[in-house]
Scaffold this motif. Structure first.
Motif, short mmCIF file in Angstrom:
data_model
loop_
_atom_site.label_atom_id
_atom_site.label_comp_id
_atom_site.label_asym_id
_atom_site.label_seq_id
_atom_site.Cartn_x
_atom_site.Cartn_y
_atom_site.Cartn_z
N GLY A 60 0.84 -1.21 0.00
CA GLY A 60 0.00 0.00 0.00
C GLY A 60 0.87 1.25 0.00
N GLU A 91 -6.19 2.37 -7.33
CA GLU A 91 -4.84 1.92 -7.69
C GLU A 91 -4.05 3.04 -8.35
OE1 GLU A 91 -5.67 -1.71 -9.89
OE2 GLU A 91 -5.05 -2.84 -8.12
N THR A 128 -1.85 -0.02 -4.32
CA THR A 128 -3.16 0.38 -3.80
C THR A 128 -2.97 1.53 -2.82
OG1 THR A 128 -3.85 -1.90 -3.98
CG2 THR A 128 -5.26 -0.45 -2.66
#
Length: 409
Positions: A144, A162, A180
C-alpha cells in the motif's frame, strides 16, 4: 583593604548604586527573555521541519545531493550503520529510499517524489500517521502507499484506488509497479502535499531494484545544541565514502530565514545594552569626578595610582555583579515558568500551526550558552565603561585636585 574600601564607597551613594545595578539587571532580564524565546522557537521550527521531511542529519552517497540519482546509494546494512548508532548524541537512525517517478491514475498523471520508509520507525519519529485524513497507515510488508491530499485531488483518487508508478530504477532498470492507496495524508508543507508518495521501504527497494541499498540514512539527535559535534563525529566515521549533511544544508531556505531573524533579535539586544551602557558609563564617570579631591588625598598620602585604578575597577565589578545577580534572580522564575508552561497560541494563528502539524506553543530555550553570552556581554560593557575613568585617574593632577579644581588632570 581595597575590597573593603570599594564596598563602603558603593553604599555611601545607595540610590545611585541600586539604580545602576537595577538598570543592568533589567537589561539582562529583557535580553535573556528575548533570546530564550527566540532560540526556543528556532529549535521547535528546525525539529518540526526536519521531522516532516529532511531529518536533522542525513548520511548520503557523495554524489547523491547533486545527482539525486537512484544509482548513488549506500548499504542498508546493520554493520554499516552501527557506527552511527553508537555515536554520542545520536537518538535513532532511519533508512530511506528517495527518488522520483511518474504517478498515473486513469487519464491523469503527475511527477511525484517517492519516499520509501520503514513505517514503524518513521511513525515513531515524525508521527506521520497523525496526518492521515482518510484510510490506514502503511504496513512494513504491504504494497500500500500513502499520498498527499492535494496529489489525490489532482489525480482524482481516493483510498482503495490503484496508482501506477513508473520511473528509472537502479543501474538503468525500468521501475514500474501498481500500488493500492492505503491512505491520504494532509501535509503541512504544500509542495510536499502536491507531490509526495509514501511507501514501505521494502516495496520501494523492489520498485527501484535496489535490494539492500538506500539513498540516505536519516539521523536524529538527542540535543540540537550538540549537532555540530555529532556531524564531525559522523564525518570521521564515514568520510570519504559518504557525506554527512545537517539540516542547514538540507533546508537552506529555513537556515537563511532563521539567520536573518536571529540577526534582528541580536541587534535589538545590543541596542538595549547600548542604552544601559551609557547609564553605567555616566555613573562610573560621576563616581570618579565627584571624588577627585578624595583621590588626590589618597595619592598625596602615598597610595599608588595603579591601586587607585584597581579600587575603581573593584567598585564597578561589585555594581556589575550586583546587577547580574539581580537580573538572574528575576529571570530564573520567569524562564522556569515559561519552560514548563509554554505560552499557547490561540485563535487563527494557533489553528494555522495545528494544521501545519506544529504544536501551537511558544517554547523557551534554557541553554547554558545563552546565559553565559549575556553575562559576558554585561562584564564586557563594564570594562568598556571603565576605560575613560581609569585614564582620568591616571592623569589626575594631585595639587589642582586638592585645591578642588574642576578639571584636575
Amino acid at each position: 583593604m581595597l575590597m573593603r574600601l570599594a564596598w563602603r564607597n558603593l553604599w555611601r551613594q545607595k540610590r545611585r548604586t541600586l539604580l545602576t545595578a537595577s538598570a543592568l539587571a533589567l537589561a539582562l532580564f529583557l535580553s535573556l527573555m528575548t533570546r530564550s524565546f527566540q532560540e526556543g522557537s528556532y529549535s521547535a521550527n528546525i525539529e518540526n521541519a526536519a521531522k516532516f521531511y529532511t531529518g536533522l542529519i542525513q548520511l548520503q552517497h557523495p554524489e547523491f545531493h547533486t545527482s539525486n540519482s537512484i544509482d548513488d546509494v549506500l548499504p542498508e546494512d546493520e554493520n554499516y550503520i552501527q557506527r552511527a548508532k553508537e555515536t554520542e548524541n545520536v537518538e535513532r537512525v532511519l533508512p530511506r529510499i528517495e527518488s522520483v517517478a511518474l504517478a498515473a491514475a486513469g487519464e491523469r498523471s503527475k511527477g511525484v517524489l517517492v519516499l520509501g520508509v520503514d513505517p514503524v520507525k518513521e511513525d515513531e519519529y515524525s508521527n506521520i500517521s497523525a496526518k492521515l485524513v482518510k484510510g490506514d497507515f502503511i504496513e512494513p510488508d504491504g504494497k500500500g502507499v500513502l499520498v498527499g491530499e492535494s496529489l489525490a485531488r489532482y489525480l482524482q483518487v481516493s483510498v482503495g484506488d490503484e496508482l501506477v508508478l513508473y520511473g528509472q530504477g537502479y543501474r538503468g532498470q525500468t521501475a514500474a509497479g501498481l500500488y493500492t492507496i492505503s491512505g491520504v495524508l494532509h501535509f503541512p508543507l504544500q509542495q510536499l502535499d502536491n507531490q509526495l508518495v509514501y511507501m514501505p521501504i521494502k516495496a520501494a527497494q523492489a520498485l527501484y531494484s535496489t535490494q539492500n541499498l538506500v539513498t540516505n540514512w536519516v539521523i536524529d539527535v538527542k540535543a540540537l545544541s550538540e549537532l555540530d559535534l555529532t556531524v564531525s563525529a559522523l564525518n570521521n566515521e564515514y568520510a570519504p565514502n559518504a557525506v554527512v549533511k545537517d539540516w542547514q544544508q538540507l533546508s537552506p531556505e529555513l537556515a537563511q530565514q532563521i539567520l536573518m531573524d536571529r540577526a534582528g533579535g541580536i541587534f535589538l539586544v545590543y541596542v538595549l545594552y547600548g542604552i544601559v551602557g551609557f547609564g553605567l558609563f555616566a555613573t562610573i564617570l560621576m563616581m570618579t569626578l565627584e571624588r577627585q579631591r578624595e583621590f588626590a588625598v589618597m595619592l598625596a598620602t602615598g597610595l599608588v595610582r595603579s591601586k587607585l585604578a584597581l579600587l575603581l575597577f573593584i567598585e564597578s565589578t561589585f555594581i556589575s555583579l550586583l546587577g547580574l545577580v539581580l537580573g538572574l534572580l528575576v529571570s530564573a522564575p520567569f524562564l522556569a515558568y515559561f519552560y514548563f508552561n509554554p505560552l499557547e497560541i490561540t485563535g487563527e494563528a494557533g489553528q494555522l500551526m495545528i494544521d501545519s502539524g506544529f504544536e501551537p506553543i511558544v517554547p523557551v530555550s534554557v541553554e547554558p550558552a545563552l546565559f553565559i553570552n549575556q553575562i559576558v556581554i554585561v562584564l564586557g560593557l563594564m570594562v568598556l565603561c571603565l576605560v575613560y575613568p581609569m585614564l582620568r585617574v591616571a592623569r589626575l593632577n594631585v595639587a589642582t585636585a586638592l585645591k578642588g579644581g574642576a578639571h584636575a588632570h
